[in-house]
Design a protein around this motif. Sequence first.
Motif, PDB file in Angstrom:
ATOM      1  N   VAL A  15       4.371  10.608   3.075  1.00  0.00           N
ATOM      2  CA  VAL A  15       3.089  10.214   3.592  1.00  0.00           C
ATOM      3  C   VAL A  15       3.010  10.043   4.205  1.00  0.00           C
ATOM      4  O   VAL A  15       4.179   9.856   5.002  1.00  0.00           O
ATOM      5  CB  VAL A  15       3.327   9.279   2.678  1.00  0.00           C
ATOM      6  CG1 VAL A  15       1.857   8.501   2.559  1.00  0.00           C
ATOM      7  CG2 VAL A  15       3.696   9.712   0.913  1.00  0.00           C
ATOM      8  N   GLU A  16       2.614  10.672   5.785  1.00  0.00           N
ATOM      9  CA  GLU A  16       2.639   9.474   6.767  1.00  0.00           C
ATOM     10  C   GLU A  16       3.943  10.142   7.578  1.00  0.00           C
ATOM     11  O   GLU A  16       4.356   8.803   8.731  1.00  0.00           O
ATOM     12  CB  GLU A  16       1.871   8.799   6.975  1.00  0.00           C
ATOM     13  CG  GLU A  16       0.657   8.321   5.757  1.00  0.00           C
ATOM     14  CD  GLU A  16      -0.881   8.255   6.913  1.00  0.00           C
ATOM     15  OE1 GLU A  16      -0.869   7.661   8.016  1.00  0.00           O
ATOM     16  OE2 GLU A  16      -1.809   8.812   6.379  1.00  0.00           O
ATOM     17  N   LYS A  18       6.711  10.642   6.423  1.00  0.00           N
ATOM     18  CA  LYS A  18       7.778   9.108   6.062  1.00  0.00           C
ATOM     19  C   LYS A  18       7.997  10.081   4.620  1.00  0.00           C
ATOM     20  O   LYS A  18       7.272  10.495   3.461  1.00  0.00           O
ATOM     21  CB  LYS A  18       7.214   8.046   5.575  1.00  0.00           C
ATOM     22  CG  LYS A  18       7.992   7.049   5.667  1.00  0.00           C
ATOM     23  CD  LYS A  18       7.611   5.646   5.856  1.00  0.00           C
ATOM     24  CE  LYS A  18       8.815   5.254   4.453  1.00  0.00           C
ATOM     25  NZ  LYS A  18       7.650   3.329   4.768  1.00  0.00           N
ATOM     26  N   ILE A  20       9.529   9.943   1.180  1.00  0.00           N
ATOM     27  CA  ILE A  20       9.519   9.009   0.390  1.00  0.00           C
ATOM     28  C   ILE A  20       9.956   9.185  -1.075  1.00  0.00           C
ATOM     29  O   ILE A  20      11.252   8.378  -1.428  1.00  0.00           O
ATOM     30  CB  ILE A  20       8.219   8.581  -0.421  1.00  0.00           C
ATOM     31  CG1 ILE A  20       7.080   8.379   0.831  1.00  0.00           C
ATOM     32  CG2 ILE A  20       7.937   7.548  -1.085  1.00  0.00           C
ATOM     33  CD1 ILE A  20       7.949   6.914   1.510  1.00  0.00           C
ATOM     34  N   PRO A  39      12.233  -1.378  -7.768  1.00  0.00           N
ATOM     35  CA  PRO A  39      11.517  -2.409  -6.696  1.00  0.00           C
ATOM     36  C   PRO A  39      10.744  -2.103  -6.238  1.00  0.00           C
ATOM     37  O   PRO A  39      10.086  -0.827  -6.163  1.00  0.00           O
ATOM     38  CB  PRO A  39      13.441  -2.224  -5.575  1.00  0.00           C
ATOM     39  CG  PRO A  39      13.864  -1.376  -5.939  1.00  0.00           C
ATOM     40  CD  PRO A  39      13.466  -0.952  -7.531  1.00  0.00           C
ATOM     41  N   ASN A  40      10.062  -2.694  -4.973  1.00  0.00           N
ATOM     42  CA  ASN A  40       8.583  -2.303  -4.761  1.00  0.00           C
ATOM     43  C   ASN A  40       8.926  -1.672  -3.456  1.00  0.00           C
ATOM     44  O   ASN A  40       9.647  -1.703  -2.785  1.00  0.00           O
ATOM     45  CB  ASN A  40       8.534  -4.185  -4.247  1.00  0.00           C
ATOM     46  CG  ASN A  40       7.301  -4.999  -5.007  1.00  0.00           C
ATOM     47  OD1 ASN A  40       6.698  -4.068  -6.274  1.00  0.00           O
ATOM     48  ND2 ASN A  40       7.434  -6.009  -4.734  1.00  0.00           N
ATOM     49  N   SER A  42       9.144   1.509  -3.919  1.00  0.00           N
ATOM     50  CA  SER A  42      11.214   2.185  -4.115  1.00  0.00           C
ATOM     51  C   SER A  42       9.998   4.177  -4.496  1.00  0.00           C
ATOM     52  O   SER A  42      11.275   5.026  -4.267  1.00  0.00           O
ATOM     53  CB  SER A  42      11.559   2.473  -5.631  1.00  0.00           C
ATOM     54  OG  SER A  42      10.962   2.203  -6.075  1.00  0.00           O
ATOM     55  N   GLY A  43       8.797   3.802  -4.476  1.00  0.00           N
ATOM     56  CA  GLY A  43       8.068   5.336  -4.744  1.00  0.00           C
ATOM     57  C   GLY A  43       7.524   5.527  -5.732  1.00  0.00           C
ATOM     58  O   GLY A  43       7.173   6.291  -6.226  1.00  0.00           O
ATOM     59  N   LYS A  44       7.085   4.768  -6.776  1.00  0.00           N
ATOM     60  CA  LYS A  44       6.379   4.954  -8.062  1.00  0.00           C
ATOM     61  C   LYS A  44       5.571   5.513  -7.833  1.00  0.00           C
ATOM     62  O   LYS A  44       4.714   6.248  -8.726  1.00  0.00           O
ATOM     63  CB  LYS A  44       6.387   3.538  -8.924  1.00  0.00           C
ATOM     64  CG  LYS A  44       8.384   3.142  -9.179  1.00  0.00           C
ATOM     65  CD  LYS A  44       8.564   2.405  -9.862  1.00  0.00           C
ATOM     66  CE  LYS A  44       7.853   0.627  -8.980  1.00  0.00           C
ATOM     67  NZ  LYS A  44       8.271  -0.109  -8.071  1.00  0.00           N
ATOM     68  N   SER A  45       4.203   4.807  -7.512  1.00  0.00           N
ATOM     69  CA  SER A  45       3.062   4.666  -6.898  1.00  0.00           C
ATOM     70  C   SER A  45       2.965   6.729  -6.769  1.00  0.00           C
ATOM     71  O   SER A  45       1.695   7.293  -6.890  1.00  0.00           O
ATOM     72  CB  SER A  45       2.308   3.913  -6.444  1.00  0.00           C
ATOM     73  OG  SER A  45       2.396   3.725  -6.712  1.00  0.00           O
ATOM     74  N   THR A  46       4.027   6.691  -5.521  1.00  0.00           N
ATOM     75  CA  THR A  46       4.140   8.320  -4.758  1.00  0.00           C
ATOM     76  C   THR A  46       4.046   9.207  -5.867  1.00  0.00           C
ATOM     77  O   THR A  46       3.618  10.225  -6.109  1.00  0.00           O
ATOM     78  CB  THR A  46       5.035   8.235  -3.714  1.00  0.00           C
ATOM     79  OG1 THR A  46       4.659   7.361  -2.963  1.00  0.00           O
ATOM     80  CG2 THR A  46       4.924   9.425  -2.877  1.00  0.00           C
ATOM     81  N   TYR A  57      -0.418  12.949   0.460  1.00  0.00           N
ATOM     82  CA  TYR A  57       0.891  13.153   0.125  1.00  0.00           C
ATOM     83  C   TYR A  57       1.254  14.906  -0.218  1.00  0.00           C
ATOM     84  O   TYR A  57       0.991  15.513  -1.048  1.00  0.00           O
ATOM     85  CB  TYR A  57       1.203  12.580  -1.527  1.00  0.00           C
ATOM     86  CG  TYR A  57       0.732  11.301  -1.640  1.00  0.00           C
ATOM     87  CD1 TYR A  57       2.375  10.335  -2.217  1.00  0.00           C
ATOM     88  CD2 TYR A  57      -0.105  11.108  -1.351  1.00  0.00           C
ATOM     89  CE1 TYR A  57       1.445   8.739  -1.716  1.00  0.00           C
ATOM     90  CE2 TYR A  57      -0.868   9.791  -1.292  1.00  0.00           C
ATOM     91  CZ  TYR A  57       0.181   8.841  -1.546  1.00  0.00           C
ATOM     92  OH  TYR A  57       0.038   6.961  -1.973  1.00  0.00           O
ATOM     93  N   GLN A  89      -3.012   2.590  -9.711  1.00  0.00           N
ATOM     94  CA  GLN A  89      -2.037   0.663  -9.954  1.00  0.00           C
ATOM     95  C   GLN A  89      -3.668  -0.237  -9.657  1.00  0.00           C
ATOM     96  O   GLN A  89      -3.893  -1.016  -9.928  1.00  0.00           O
ATOM     97  CB  GLN A  89      -1.805   0.726  -9.071  1.00  0.00           C
ATOM     98  CG  GLN A  89      -0.672  -0.618  -9.018  1.00  0.00           C
ATOM     99  CD  GLN A  89       0.267  -0.687  -7.685  1.00  0.00           C
ATOM    100  OE1 GLN A  89       0.994   0.146  -7.455  1.00  0.00           O
ATOM    101  NE2 GLN A  89       1.229  -1.782  -7.582  1.00  0.00           N
TER     102      GLN A  89
END
Lengths: 258, 470
Positions: A15-16, A18, A20, A39-40, A42-46, A57, A89
Amino acid sequence: MTMALLEIKNLHAKVEEKEILQGINLTVNAGEVHAIMGPNGSGKSTLANVLAGRENYEVTSGEVLYEGKNLLEMDIEDRARAGVFLAFQYPIEIPGVSNAHFLKTALNGVRKYRGLEELDAMDFLTLVKEKMKLLQMDPTFLNRGVNEGFSGGEKKRNDILQMAMLDPKLGILDETDSGLDIDSLRIVAEGVNALRNPNRAFVLVTHYQRLLDYIVPDFVHVLSGGKIIASGDKELAVHLEERGYGWVIEGGAKAVGA
Amino acid sequence: MSAPNKALEELTGQDYKYGFVTDVEEDRIPKGLNEDIVRMISAKKNEPEFMLEWRLRAFRHWLTMKEPTWQAVKYPPINYQDLYYYSAPKKKVKLNSLDEVDPEVLATFNKLGISLAEQERLTGVAVDAVFDSVSVGTTFKAKLKELGIIFCSFSEAVQEHPDLIKKYLGSVVPYSDNYYATLNSAVFSDGSFVYIPKGVRSPMELSTYFRINASETGQFERTLIIADEGAYVSYLEGCTAPMRDENQLHAAVVELVALDNASIKYSTVQNWYPGDKEGKGGIYNFVTKRGKCAGKKSKISWKYPSCILQGDDSVGEFYSVAVTNNYQQADTGTKMIHIGKNTRSTIVSKGISAGHGQNTYRGLVKINKGASGARNYSQCDSLLMGDKCGAHTFPYIEVKNSSAQMEHEATTSKIGEDQLFYCKQRGINAEDAVNMIVNGFCKQVFKELPMEFAVEAQKLLSVSLEGSVG
Ligand SMILES: Nc1ncnc2c1ncn2[C@@H]1O[C@H](COP(=O)(O)OP(=O)(O)O)[C@@H](O)[C@H]1O
Ligand SMILES: [Mg+2]
């Protein structure tokens, strides 16, 4: 052996600019419920967004097969019509567009793709009211703008209502439990449980064991740094709740045989 | 460019659907503007002496005026001597029915989806169609006549009802009002006239469609609507302009007069050609529209321009949707001038910008000293589609009476990539999604429109998203 519903092989995405996702491997069979924790950041939503096909993406390598077909080549709306549903989310507001109009347009788009007859207003209303009852939603929500002025919990419930209407094969729920009070959590979980069947699978992204008390998963995975670093059964989630993610990241999870 | 913007661009970047030219022989007077031209126009229309004098007064005043430069709109200077100020379809004779209308003209309306016959039969709307400068067909006249309602072309009103014209022409927008209104006063060609007698409710919506056709022809419409004491009328004006390479000038004037307890509802759907994707062509549209709630408890509600709330307890309402696409620039707005006691006004303005469009909205609310108990509510919302367009809102508020209550709200939102994604993720295709989002945005205004027109406005809006609207 029958074909897996979803097969993710060595998936990398950025993403951008980066990186992920850094090599995700995951197989989901029809009828299974997989929980993804981690953890926050970490790439779950990605991962959820990449599966749904969101722009911005970029998949840099790897493969995703859905019912044996290349999912990554399909348009967003075709993925949805073929049965991939993402509960957001943060569900989006569309002011001035009534929930009923939105849902009916969506449902008929999906039904047409699946070779089913489009529903007329009466049949649609009968169906949606039945589903709303299940989720204990007031019918007046039908006339309100899509998520317009809804509370956080109402938005999540509305997303689950859409899922119940659209009859997906793969439901990806991104932190559907966050922002829900205990009663709402129970109602939403019961709604999801009612949808569990041998032909349908779920991927639940969550932070908390709490949700998994209601929707008991077949598998639990820990996502960290863009990779699945541990997998196990529902016991893994209990240990995570007790000891935190640091414990798995440092290699402790192997000790419980996960 | 990101993928969602590309999708938006594809949707909004299609060609203008209504761009075609009708081949009708025209009756023109020479290019340019001087006293002789003004006299010629008046003579062509066989006008009484008082009209010619009024036109000449306006023309002489216009010569002393400077073209305003206050708009946020940029355009090359207009050469006023290079335009034709009058043109009428040549074959025009007195028409008794639609059968007598030039088939080419009818075909044009049909292409626009405005078949007079259909309108007449299906919707129960009396349509006074203006083709370029001369009315070609008026329907339902007989029925309206029974009630004493006058609905005809402006020229006809000048011939048949000169007293009403003399009394009310310029009573709301004086000939000296502003550069474009003054120009219009000197050279206006035709338009619509409505008079609703005391205590009469018009049993149907009145409507006019305008269409600019002749190349390089300035279009100078003039509309005058009078609702006598206790009368009610709802009026819709729609605009669609064909595609042209040269920029065209449009300077219309609309005057509304509501006497004691009278109510006028005025709506427009404007669908001007916005120029092509390079910014060539398109229409200069300078409009002066104003209503005067002259009487007590009178009410005017409309899309566009200003309202003078003179009578005590009078009400002004303004609902508007403006769309800009390609390189179109729109500078629109409204004025509410509160003079009477306990006067109330509401402004709801929705601006949609797509492509490289720039939408500017100005709202002036003025509460005069004597307007005790006056109230205003203003709401201006802008929706941006893509990242190359813009929206600008300038509210001006002038309050000279401390008992006034003012409320103002403004929002700007983007058709978000997230909204589009949400719709698509639910199986809705991009085009339906954009239409849905935009219609949702405009709902507050559409629900104020008469039913048939709300449907039409939605249709126009979706055409505008495919092609353009203004
Ligand atoms: N649109 C985006 N632009 C830039 N960075 C992003 C974007 N979306 C996600 N990220 C980054 O990617 C990482 C993973 O985010 P996310 O998938 O939302 O994590 P999770 O859902 O596991 O909390 C985070 O560092 C986040 O800041
Ligand atoms: Mg997340």
